[in-house]
Design a protein around this motif. Structure first.
Motif, PDB file in Angstrom:
ATOM      1  N   UNK A 223      20.835  23.287 -19.877  1.00  0.00           N
ATOM      2  CA  UNK A 223      19.951  24.363 -19.003  1.00  0.00           C
ATOM      3  C   UNK A 223      18.877  23.133 -18.635  1.00  0.00           C
ATOM      4  N   UNK A 224      18.357  23.042 -19.797  1.00  0.00           N
ATOM      5  CA  UNK A 224      16.612  22.080 -18.918  1.00  0.00           C
ATOM      6  C   UNK A 224      17.311  20.593 -18.339  1.00  0.00           C
ATOM      7  N   UNK A 225      18.690  20.468 -18.961  1.00  0.00           N
ATOM      8  CA  UNK A 225      19.093  19.068 -17.576  1.00  0.00           C
ATOM      9  C   UNK A 225      19.360  19.456 -16.450  1.00  0.00           C
ATOM     10  N   UNK A 226      19.479  20.771 -16.485  1.00  0.00           N
ATOM     11  CA  UNK A 226      20.200  21.196 -15.140  1.00  0.00           C
ATOM     12  C   UNK A 226      18.904  20.974 -14.133  1.00  0.00           C
ATOM     13  N   UNK A 227      17.392  21.461 -14.571  1.00  0.00           N
ATOM     14  CA  UNK A 227      16.700  22.203 -13.760  1.00  0.00           C
ATOM     15  C   UNK A 227      16.568  20.301 -13.388  1.00  0.00           C
ATOM     16  N   UNK A 228      15.857  20.105 -14.117  1.00  0.00           N
ATOM     17  CA  UNK A 228      15.354  18.536 -14.138  1.00  0.00           C
ATOM     18  C   UNK A 228      15.951  17.892 -13.236  1.00  0.00           C
ATOM     19  N   UNK A 252      23.081  31.729 -19.394  1.00  0.00           N
ATOM     20  CA  UNK A 252      22.860  31.266 -20.546  1.00  0.00           C
ATOM     21  C   UNK A 252      21.599  32.773 -21.351  1.00  0.00           C
ATOM     22  N   UNK A 253      21.474  33.056 -20.360  1.00  0.00           N
ATOM     23  CA  UNK A 253      20.847  34.494 -20.308  1.00  0.00           C
ATOM     24  C   UNK A 253      21.749  35.650 -21.051  1.00  0.00           C
ATOM     25  N   UNK A 265      13.940  29.715 -19.834  1.00  0.00           N
ATOM     26  CA  UNK A 265      14.711  30.279 -18.512  1.00  0.00           C
ATOM     27  C   UNK A 265      14.513  31.099 -17.227  1.00  0.00           C
ATOM     28  N   UNK A 266      13.873  32.252 -17.868  1.00  0.00           N
ATOM     29  CA  UNK A 266      13.499  33.145 -16.523  1.00  0.00           C
ATOM     30  C   UNK A 266      12.181  32.305 -15.878  1.00  0.00           C
TER      31      UNK A 266
END
Length: 278
Positions: A223-228, A252-253, A265-266
């Protein structure tokens, strides 16, 4: 003063006893009476003097080959090496026993201790896990050959533990890729490739170990990598990657609604919606 005298006498007595034991061992070691040497080796093993037992047995297993003591001597050598902490030699000896006597008296235990010896020598997750793979294969072979063994539960527990070590290795690799992505700063080819490598490593680990206890940690990294990746993306791929990041956050949620990372995530979702809307 008296205490010092007693201490000196005690040390002297200990030295005499040690010298006497060493002299006795050397006498046995040089003896041409192989049965006498073998019985002494068994005595050393029983008394926990494993190094001495190994020294005697290494020579005796060749001499005992073809005799009634052949199986016992080879298995005892493996156990002495194992108890002495020489796990690599122990594993090799147990393997030799099993290959020589596949239906022998100690075949089942020897097969188990091939894996057990390798298990004791496996490194921490940060290091190369080749020995861990060897131990896993050995335990799996034992379970395949002896599915009803009394040692089955122990072998299974060890197997799960070793597999978990492989998962931790993959998690550390994924975390390293993620951290390196942030290290290079914004819009950088190295930065982007590290986030992509983190995603690939984490997703492959989830496929390979679907029941791992580390599933959530991998999911967080993805999740963090896709956002970055979206944040650092070029204009032509920006919207596509923000949509992908948004979907990942919702996924994820759904899977971890009570996770402490749900707030993050939100936050990501809000940013993705804003970019996509604009």
């Amino acid at each position: 003063m008296k205490k010092n005298v007693f201490k000196i006498w005690g040390m002297a007595l200990l030295l005499v006893l040690m010298t006497g034991c060493a002299a006795e061992f050397n006498k046995v070691f040089k003896s041409t009476d192989y049965n006498y040497r073998y019985e002494y080796a068994k005595q050393c093993f029983a008394e926990g003097k494993y190094t001495r037992a190994v020294t005697l047995l290494q020579d005796l297993i060749t001499l005992k080959k073809g005799t009634l003591d052949a199986q016992e001597s080879l298995y005892m050598l493996g156990m002495a090496q194992y108890m002495d902490g020489d796990y690599e030699s122990a594993s090799a000896t147990f393997k030799k026993y099993y290959q020589t006597y596949p239906r022998g008296i100690y075949a089942e235990k020897a097969c188990f201790y091939i894996g057990q010896s390798l298990y004791e020598g496996t490194p921490e997750p940060r290091l190369d896990q080749t020995p861990t793979l060897g131990a896993i294969n050995a335990y799996q072979q034992f379970l395949d050959i002896y599915p009803r063994s009394e040692l089955r539960k122990t072998a299974q527990d060890r197997l799960y533990e070793l597999q978990d070590k492989l998962v931790q290795k993959e998690l550390l690799s994924a975390e390293l890729y993620y951290n390196l992505g942030g290290y290079f700063g914004n819009i950088n080819s190295n930065n982007e490739s590290n986030y992509i490598s983190c995603i690939i490593t984490a997703e492959n680990a989830l496929k390979s170990y679907p029941y791992s206890n580390w599933r959530k940690e991998f999911a967080v990294l993805i999740m963090k990598s896709k956002f970055q990746l979206a944040e650092n993306s070029s204009e032509d791929r920006r919207l596509e990657r923000y949509r992908d990041a948004e979907d990942e956050c919702y996924g994820f949620l759904n899977e971890y609604p009570d996770a402490k990372e749900s707030e993050l995530a939100n936050k990501y979702i809000a940013k993705c919606k804003k970019v996509i809307k604009d």
